[in-house]
Motif scaffolding. Structure first.
Motif, PDB file in Angstrom:
ATOM      1  N   LEU A   6       0.828  -1.209   0.000  1.00 54.30           N
ATOM      2  CA  LEU A   6       0.000   0.000   0.000  1.00 54.30           C
ATOM      3  C   LEU A   6       0.861   1.257   0.000  1.00 54.30           C
ATOM      4  O   LEU A   6       1.641   1.480   0.933  1.00 54.30           O
ATOM      5  CB  LEU A   6      -0.910  -0.015   1.243  1.00 54.30           C
ATOM      6  CG  LEU A   6      -1.875   1.165   1.391  1.00 54.30           C
ATOM      7  CD1 LEU A   6      -2.903   1.188   0.258  1.00 54.30           C
ATOM      8  CD2 LEU A   6      -2.592   1.104   2.744  1.00 54.30           C
ATOM      9  N   GLY A  68      -7.902   2.059   6.565  1.00 51.20           N
ATOM     10  CA  GLY A  68      -7.466   0.979   7.439  1.00 51.20           C
ATOM     11  C   GLY A  68      -8.637   0.559   8.312  1.00 51.20           C
ATOM     12  O   GLY A  68      -9.368   1.411   8.817  1.00 51.20           O
ATOM     13  N   LEU A  92      -6.222  -2.047   4.385  1.00 47.32           N
ATOM     14  CA  LEU A  92      -5.241  -2.438   5.405  1.00 47.32           C
ATOM     15  C   LEU A  92      -6.036  -2.884   6.636  1.00 47.32           C
ATOM     16  O   LEU A  92      -7.127  -2.386   6.878  1.00 47.32           O
ATOM     17  CB  LEU A  92      -4.389  -1.215   5.720  1.00 47.32           C
ATOM     18  CG  LEU A  92      -3.318  -1.237   6.803  1.00 47.32           C
ATOM     19  CD1 LEU A  92      -2.197  -0.248   6.429  1.00 47.32           C
ATOM     20  CD2 LEU A  92      -3.868  -0.854   8.175  1.00 47.32           C
ATOM     21  N   ASP A  94      -5.731  -3.440  10.857  1.00 48.04           N
ATOM     22  CA  ASP A  94      -4.931  -3.110  12.033  1.00 48.04           C
ATOM     23  C   ASP A  94      -5.496  -3.832  13.254  1.00 48.04           C
ATOM     24  O   ASP A  94      -6.713  -3.961  13.394  1.00 48.04           O
ATOM     25  CB  ASP A  94      -4.990  -1.584  12.266  1.00 48.04           C
ATOM     26  CG  ASP A  94      -4.094  -1.141  13.416  1.00 48.04           C
ATOM     27  OD1 ASP A  94      -2.869  -1.303  13.298  1.00 48.04           O
ATOM     28  OD2 ASP A  94      -4.624  -0.649  14.425  1.00 48.04           O
ATOM     29  N   LEU A 133      -3.900  -8.462   2.776  1.00 50.95           N
ATOM     30  CA  LEU A 133      -3.814  -7.006   2.916  1.00 50.95           C
ATOM     31  C   LEU A 133      -2.671  -6.667   3.864  1.00 50.95           C
ATOM     32  O   LEU A 133      -2.289  -7.488   4.709  1.00 50.95           O
ATOM     33  CB  LEU A 133      -5.113  -6.456   3.511  1.00 50.95           C
ATOM     34  CG  LEU A 133      -6.350  -6.438   2.615  1.00 50.95           C
ATOM     35  CD1 LEU A 133      -7.554  -5.899   3.386  1.00 50.95           C
ATOM     36  CD2 LEU A 133      -6.107  -5.599   1.367  1.00 50.95           C
ATOM     37  N   PRO A 134      -2.142  -5.437   3.757  1.00 47.07           N
ATOM     38  CA  PRO A 134      -1.158  -5.024   4.748  1.00 47.07           C
ATOM     39  C   PRO A 134      -1.765  -5.169   6.144  1.00 47.07           C
ATOM     40  O   PRO A 134      -2.938  -4.827   6.362  1.00 47.07           O
ATOM     41  CB  PRO A 134      -0.913  -3.552   4.412  1.00 47.07           C
ATOM     42  CG  PRO A 134      -1.318  -3.407   2.984  1.00 47.07           C
ATOM     43  CD  PRO A 134      -2.402  -4.401   2.744  1.00 47.07           C
ATOM     44  N   THR A 136      -1.201  -4.343  10.242  1.00 50.59           N
ATOM     45  CA  THR A 136      -0.443  -3.520  11.186  1.00 50.59           C
ATOM     46  C   THR A 136      -0.971  -3.747  12.603  1.00 50.59           C
ATOM     47  O   THR A 136      -2.062  -4.295  12.780  1.00 50.59           O
ATOM     48  CB  THR A 136      -0.560  -2.018  10.823  1.00 50.59           C
ATOM     49  OG1 THR A 136      -1.944  -1.633  10.858  1.00 50.59           O
ATOM     50  CG2 THR A 136      -0.021  -1.746   9.430  1.00 50.59           C
TER      51      THR A 136
END
Ligand SMILES: Cc1cc2nc3c(=O)[nH]c(=O)nc-3n(C[C@H](O)[C@H](O)[C@H](O)COP(=O)(O)O)c2cc1C
Length: 324
Positions: A6, A68, A92, A94, A133-134, A136
């Motif tokens: 991303l 996110g 994203l 999280d 997906l990213p 975090t």
């Protein structure tokens, strides 16, 4: 800045804030220059059990990107299933490991996870397997002053496949008291090989620049500083480009207040708007002449029309008062 695949256009991000960063708040803020915005925290358990109120937190529109999605929970399998469900809704995912709220912590989620490193490893690994997906994580410094373990938790998250870490350097016991210890963000940046996002006490554009310079972090996250002040992100970007900051005029504040309300009404009914917009409107009025009186009346208002009239009168009145 990139988080995995991303690409973020700007290194200033809007924090996830329960009760604040709903779709209308994000849409209002985005034109001021956010690299990424987050949903309010979303319960993985609520999603998997099929709760409508939980699912509503995922409401978004194409202009609300990149987005996110922040999940909270304590069970690896449930969080993994939640990742599969929210995947199509954002860019994203999280994991919340910072929420200090008793109800959340009692269930073993939020900042309680800082006390269970093994569970963190299981959760991040399960979420990693469940999404491309990213991914975090957002952490605090530790549970309390005697258990500062952000380096350990960040290392575990990194080992298990997290793509970036956000650190709000206060302990759970601190809540929001005292000051965020930015030196810890610098320490984490020094040790980590994935991007580090700093969070805590950015109230002015200059604070954001100072956090970047002092800690070396890759991006900054703004939270309470955006209350009534969507110009924060814009002024930070101006500062980075050595351009002058804008000081919003009364008309700017009034227009933003109206715009926020109109956006909110696109996605919510009037009753909810009357209740939820009160705090935002008070923040737009903060520091201006007559703000206390405005606060008292806006908190009594029962309809949007009444709120519109109050806003109009407030800013008209403020314009007639000469500031020394
Ligand atoms: C009202 C409020 C709600 C918050 N909700 C969340 C949340 O849902 N998830 C989360 O990770 N952090 C949450 N936070 C913490 C913020 O994301 C941020 O890390 C913290 O406020 C420190 O940044 P600031 O000093 O810029 O506000 C919340 C903070 C506030 C004030």
């Amino acid at each position: 800045m990139n988080i995995k695949s991303l690409h973020l256009k700007h290194n200033i991000l809007l924090a996830p804030m329960a009760g604040i960063t709903d779709l209308s708040c994000r849409l209002l803020m985005r034109p001021f220059g956010l690299g990424l915005a987050f949903t309010e925290m979303v319960s993985a358990n609520g999603l998997v059990l099929g709760g409508d109120a939980t699912r509503d937190l995922l409401t978004s529109v194409p202009e609300d990107r990149p987005l996110g999605i922040q999940l909270f929970g304590e069970n690896p399998a449930t969080l993994a299933e939640a990742c599969r469900q929210v995947g199509p809704h954002g860019d994203l995912i999280d994991l919340n490991m910072g929420c200090p709220v008793k109800k959340v912590v009692r269930s073993g989620a939020g900042s309680a996870l800082m006390q269970t490193p093994k569970r963190v490893a299981q959760i991040v690994a399960a979420m990693r397997r469940a999404t491309d997906l990213p991914l975090t994580v957002k952490i605090r410094a530790g549970w309390d002053q005697s258990s500062i373990n952000f380096l350990e938790i960040a290392r575990i998250a990194e080992q298990e496949g997290a793509d970036a870490v956000t650190l709000h350097p206060r302990t759970r016991s601190q809540g929001f008291s005292g000051t965020a210890d930015w030196a810890l963000i610098g320490e984490l940046k020094h040790r980590a090989t994935i991007p580090i996002i700093g969070s805590g006490d950015i109230f002015e554009a200059e604070d954001a620049r100072r956090m970047l310079n002092e800690t070396g972090c890759d991006a900054v996250m703004i939270g309470r500083g955006c209350y009534g002040n969507p110009w924060l992100a814009k002024n930070f970007l101006a500062l980075q480009n050595e351009q002058a900051a804008v000081a919003p005029s009364l008309e700017d504040c009034r227009d933003v207040a109206f715009r926020h309300m109109e956006i909110f009404l696109r996605y919510n009914n009037e009753r909810k708007a009357v209740l939820d917009m009160r705090k935002h409107l008070c923040w737009y009025a903060k520091g201006l002449p007559g703000a206390a009186q405005f606060r008292a009346s806006i908190n009594q208002a029962c309809s949007i029309d009444e709120m519109r009239t109050l806003i109009r009168h407030f800013f008209e009145h403020a314009a007639t008062i000469e500031v020394p």
